[in-house]
Design an enzyme around this catalytic site. Sequence first.
Site, PDB file in Angstrom:
ATOM      1  N   LYS A  42       0.805  -1.199   0.000  1.00 18.25           N
ATOM      2  CA  LYS A  42       0.000   0.000   0.000  1.00 18.25           C
ATOM      3  C   LYS A  42       0.844   1.257   0.000  1.00 18.25           C
ATOM      4  CE  LYS A  42      -3.245  -2.408   3.017  1.00 18.25           C
ATOM      5  NZ  LYS A  42      -3.650  -2.539   4.441  1.00 18.25           N
ATOM      6  N   GLY A  43       2.127   1.089   0.365  1.00 19.22           N
ATOM      7  CA  GLY A  43       2.981   2.245   0.639  1.00 19.22           C
ATOM      8  C   GLY A  43       3.166   3.208  -0.518  1.00 19.22           C
ATOM      9  N   GLU A  98       7.191   2.112  -6.639  1.00 20.82           N
ATOM     10  CA  GLU A  98       7.431   1.615  -5.278  1.00 20.82           C
ATOM     11  C   GLU A  98       7.665   2.810  -4.353  1.00 20.82           C
ATOM     12  OE1 GLU A  98       6.997  -0.335  -2.998  1.00 20.82           O
ATOM     13  OE2 GLU A  98       8.358  -2.043  -3.129  1.00 20.82           O
ATOM     14  N   ASP A  99       7.404   2.606  -3.063  1.00 18.10           N
ATOM     15  CA  ASP A  99       7.640   3.691  -2.101  1.00 18.10           C
ATOM     16  C   ASP A  99       9.125   3.804  -1.756  1.00 18.10           C
ATOM     17  OD1 ASP A  99       7.670   1.258  -0.731  1.00 18.10           O
ATOM     18  OD2 ASP A  99       6.282   1.889   0.844  1.00 18.10           O
ATOM     19  N   ASP A 102      14.742  -0.833  -0.102  1.00 16.16           N
ATOM     20  CA  ASP A 102      15.533  -0.993   1.113  1.00 16.16           C
ATOM     21  C   ASP A 102      16.609  -2.047   0.822  1.00 16.16           C
ATOM     22  OD1 ASP A 102      16.125  -0.760   3.863  1.00 16.16           O
ATOM     23  OD2 ASP A 102      14.721  -2.335   4.390  1.00 16.16           O
ATOM     24  N   LYS A 130      17.379   3.483  -0.007  1.00 23.81           N
ATOM     25  CA  LYS A 130      18.368   3.454   1.085  1.00 23.81           C
ATOM     26  C   LYS A 130      19.555   2.624   0.613  1.00 23.81           C
ATOM     27  CE  LYS A 130      15.208   3.151   5.032  1.00 23.81           C
ATOM     28  NZ  LYS A 130      14.768   2.192   6.061  1.00 23.81           N
ATOM     29  N   VAL A 152      11.622   5.514   8.166  1.00 17.83           N
ATOM     30  CA  VAL A 152      10.823   6.697   7.831  1.00 17.83           C
ATOM     31  C   VAL A 152       9.343   6.346   7.656  1.00 17.83           C
ATOM     32  CG1 VAL A 152      12.722   7.997   6.798  1.00 17.83           C
ATOM     33  CG2 VAL A 152      11.377   6.454   5.353  1.00 17.83           C
ATOM     34  N   ASP A 158       4.162   3.492   6.274  1.00 17.06           N
ATOM     35  CA  ASP A 158       3.543   3.288   7.587  1.00 17.06           C
ATOM     36  C   ASP A 158       4.496   2.688   8.604  1.00 17.06           C
ATOM     37  OD1 ASP A 158       3.730   0.619   6.491  1.00 17.06           O
ATOM     38  OD2 ASP A 158       2.250   0.002   7.975  1.00 17.06           O
ATOM     39  N   ARG A 164       0.556   6.812   7.492  1.00 18.27           N
ATOM     40  CA  ARG A 164       0.561   6.895   6.031  1.00 18.27           C
ATOM     41  C   ARG A 164       0.082   8.249   5.533  1.00 18.27           C
ATOM     42  NH1 ARG A 164       1.472   1.756   3.874  1.00 18.27           N
ATOM     43  NH2 ARG A 164       0.504   0.009   4.948  1.00 18.27           N
TER      44      ARG A 164
HETATM   45  P1  5GP Z   1      12.978  -4.400   0.306  1.00 16.52           P
HETATM   46  O1  5GP Z   1      13.617  -3.437  -0.657  1.00 16.52           O
HETATM   47  O2  5GP Z   1      13.800  -4.569   1.555  1.00 16.52           O
HETATM   48  O3  5GP Z   1      12.612  -5.706  -0.300  1.00 16.52           O
HETATM   49  O4  5GP Z   1      11.589  -3.877   0.822  1.00 16.52           O
HETATM   50  C1  5GP Z   1      11.108  -2.621   0.661  1.00 16.52           C
HETATM   51  C2  5GP Z   1       9.880  -2.514   1.531  1.00 16.52           C
HETATM   52  O5  5GP Z   1      10.267  -2.470   2.926  1.00 16.52           O
HETATM   53  C3  5GP Z   1       9.157  -1.213   1.280  1.00 16.52           C
HETATM   54  O6  5GP Z   1       8.182  -1.346   0.270  1.00 16.52           O
HETATM   55  C4  5GP Z   1       8.563  -0.904   2.631  1.00 16.52           C
HETATM   56  O7  5GP Z   1       7.310  -1.540   2.769  1.00 16.52           O
HETATM   57  C5  5GP Z   1       9.517  -1.518   3.639  1.00 16.52           C
HETATM   58  N1  5GP Z   1      10.447  -0.499   4.198  1.00 16.52           N
HETATM   59  C6  5GP Z   1      11.777  -0.457   4.068  1.00 16.52           C
HETATM   60  N2  5GP Z   1      12.316   0.608   4.710  1.00 16.52           N
HETATM   61  C7  5GP Z   1      11.271   1.265   5.259  1.00 16.52           C
HETATM   62  C8  5GP Z   1      11.173   2.465   6.049  1.00 16.52           C
HETATM   63  O8  5GP Z   1      12.147   3.166   6.384  1.00 16.52           O
HETATM   64  N3  5GP Z   1       9.929   2.820   6.439  1.00 16.52           N
HETATM   65  C9  5GP Z   1       8.812   2.100   6.121  1.00 16.52           C
HETATM   66  N4  5GP Z   1       7.653   2.567   6.550  1.00 16.52           N
HETATM   67  N5  5GP Z   1       8.869   0.969   5.383  1.00 16.52           N
HETATM   68  C10 5GP Z   1      10.083   0.558   4.952  1.00 16.52           C
END
Ligand code: 5GP
Length: 179
Positions: A42-43, A98-99, A102, A130, A152, A158, A164
């Site tokens: 949802k992000g 994507e939001d 990470d 990040k 964040v 969220d 959100r």
């Molecule tokens: P990855 O890149 O590790 O597979 O996953 C990314 C997902 O991790 C994002 O879509 C989000 O849902 C969650 N995520 C990673 N870092 C953060 C953060 O700093 N804050 C929030 N709210 N979600 C995060």
Amino acid sequence: MHQDVDHILLTEEAIAARVQELGAQITHDYAGKTILMCGILKGAVTFYTDLARAIDGPVQFDFMSCSSYGTSASSSGNVTIRKDMDSDPEGADILIVEDIIDTGVTLSCLMPLLKERGARSVRLATLLSKPARRRVDVPVDYNGFEIPDAFVVGYGLDFAGRYRNLPYIGVLKKEVYSK
Ligand code: 5GP
């Protein structure tokens, strides 16, 4: 909500300006094509709706919801699709929205999957990245902001389903998520 935020990392104004820049770049890059925008629920919803309106060209809306399980630096992880796209990806120019990237695990699973399904092109737009946390390399075509390794919230992101609707991106106070 606001009292749980340690400090504002990106203001509403800074986000809006950057989204306009990304929209202009995407409009230019996809000239003559229809973009199938695939938002990751949802992000990404807030970024998605603003970005779509910053693109001056034909766009179709679709969404996916997934969760990733990656356990170690050597693992590329697995992604479970909870809600799939409604559209047929065959021959489509898909822009994943994507939001935040990470570790990169989620997108490193999702991008090849959509290509295997016959998409003509698959590109990635993320509001935040990040780089310090990356475990799997993900090609990011459109990146809003590189941010430090902090948790964040806001502008769609969220913690436990909250924050959100904050209009800015803020760093959550440690005591909130270590409770
Ligand atoms: P990855 O890149 O590790 O597979 O996953 C990314 C997902 O991790 C994002 O879509 C989000 O849902 C969650 N995520 C990673 N870092 C953060 C953060 O700093 N804050 C929030 N709210 N979600 C995060």
